[in-house]
Scaffold this motif. Structure first.
Motif, short mmCIF file in Angstrom:
data_model
loop_
_atom_site.label_atom_id
_atom_site.label_comp_id
_atom_site.label_asym_id
_atom_site.label_seq_id
_atom_site.Cartn_x
_atom_site.Cartn_y
_atom_site.Cartn_z
N PRO A 77 2.17 7.26 -11.76
CA PRO A 77 2.30 6.00 -11.03
C PRO A 77 2.73 6.13 -9.57
O PRO A 77 3.29 5.19 -9.01
N ILE A 114 1.21 5.92 -6.78
CA ILE A 114 0.68 4.90 -5.88
C ILE A 114 1.44 3.58 -6.04
O ILE A 114 1.65 2.84 -5.07
N ARG A 115 1.88 3.27 -7.24
CA ARG A 115 2.62 2.05 -7.49
C ARG A 115 4.04 2.12 -6.91
O ARG A 115 4.64 1.08 -6.61
N LEU A 116 4.56 3.33 -6.77
CA LEU A 116 5.92 3.53 -6.26
C LEU A 116 5.94 3.82 -4.76
O LEU A 116 7.01 3.97 -4.17
N GLY A 117 4.76 3.94 -4.17
CA GLY A 117 4.68 4.19 -2.73
C GLY A 117 4.79 5.65 -2.35
O GLY A 117 5.05 5.97 -1.18
N GLY A 124 -3.98 3.95 -11.01
CA GLY A 124 -2.70 3.97 -11.70
C GLY A 124 -2.79 3.67 -13.19
O GLY A 124 -1.85 3.11 -13.77
N GLN A 125 -3.91 4.06 -13.81
CA GLN A 125 -4.12 3.70 -15.21
C GLN A 125 -3.43 4.66 -16.17
O GLN A 125 -3.34 5.86 -15.92
N LYS A 126 -2.97 4.10 -17.29
CA LYS A 126 -2.41 4.91 -18.36
C LYS A 126 -3.52 5.32 -19.32
O LYS A 126 -4.37 4.51 -19.66
#
Length: 205
Positions: free
Chosen positions: A122, A124-127, A154-156
């Motif tokens: 993740p 990209i989601r956390l910067g 950001g896929q699981k």
């Protein structure tokens, strides 16, 4: 928080911080890198990485990540040490693999997982950016589009998807994980060092 079990033919490194989903601190990453480098220097035939409990690792400890761990060179030192290990390296993924912990698993020669495990990165989601070598190793395993699915979208992935993508090589029941590692390690442990090293080189290192 890092267990190191040293046998004549196999060293097993265990991430042991189950109360924090085996999230990784800078000190833990340095311990893992030290152990991987020592195993290589000792010419151990097989190196196994696994986790305690039901999660392999949630990645970086978030407090340390925000304080600079996400950009620390220790991640690349660890994955580089595993990639350079001259024997057979196995990631025994006892549960979910997430974030920066991907690097050490991607650097291993083989990855086995358990049903119900999730696989996601993740950053990209956390910067944050992925670690420099992770994208290249991920692309080599799953291809560019699927790497983007994991890193950019950001896929699981489920364990079954990870197997079908080539991210993991086998799925086994949790109670069978140790036996599966034994089966994968047996031939490499019994081989002559020069044969083991030559075959690894023939397979691309």
């Amino acid at each position: 928080m890092i267990g190191v079990e040293k046998g004549a033919a196999r060293w097993t490194l265990t991430i042991d911080r189950p109360g924090k989903a085996n999230s990784l601190t800078s000190a833990m990453l340095a311990e893992l890198a030290d152990a991987a480098e020592a195993a290589a220097a000792a010419q151990v035939p097989v190196l196994v990485l696994t986790g305690a409990g039901t999660v392999f690792s949630a990645g970086a400890d978030l407090d340390e990540a925000r304080a600079g761990l996400a950009r620390d060179g220790v991640w690349e030192r660890l994955s580089g040490a595993i990639a350079a290990f001259p024997g057979l390296s196995i990631a025994a993924l006892n549960g979910t693999l997430a974030g920066g912990a991907f690097g050490m698993a991607l650097a291993c020669d083989l990855r086995i997982g358990v049903p119900g495990a999730k696989f996601f990165y993740p950053a990209i989601r956390l910067g944050f950016l992925p670690q420099p070598s992770d994208a290249g190793r991920l692309i080599a395993l799953v291809g560019p589009a699927r790497a983007k699915l994991i890193l950019m979208a950001g896929q699981k992935l489920s364990a079954e998807e990870a197997l079908s993508f080539g991210l993991v090589d086998r799925i086994v029941a949790p109670e069978d994980l140790a036996e599966a590692v034994d089966a994968l390690a047996e031939a490499a442990e019994a081989a002559k060092p020069e044969v083991r090293a030559a075959i690894k080189a023939m397979c691309g290192g």
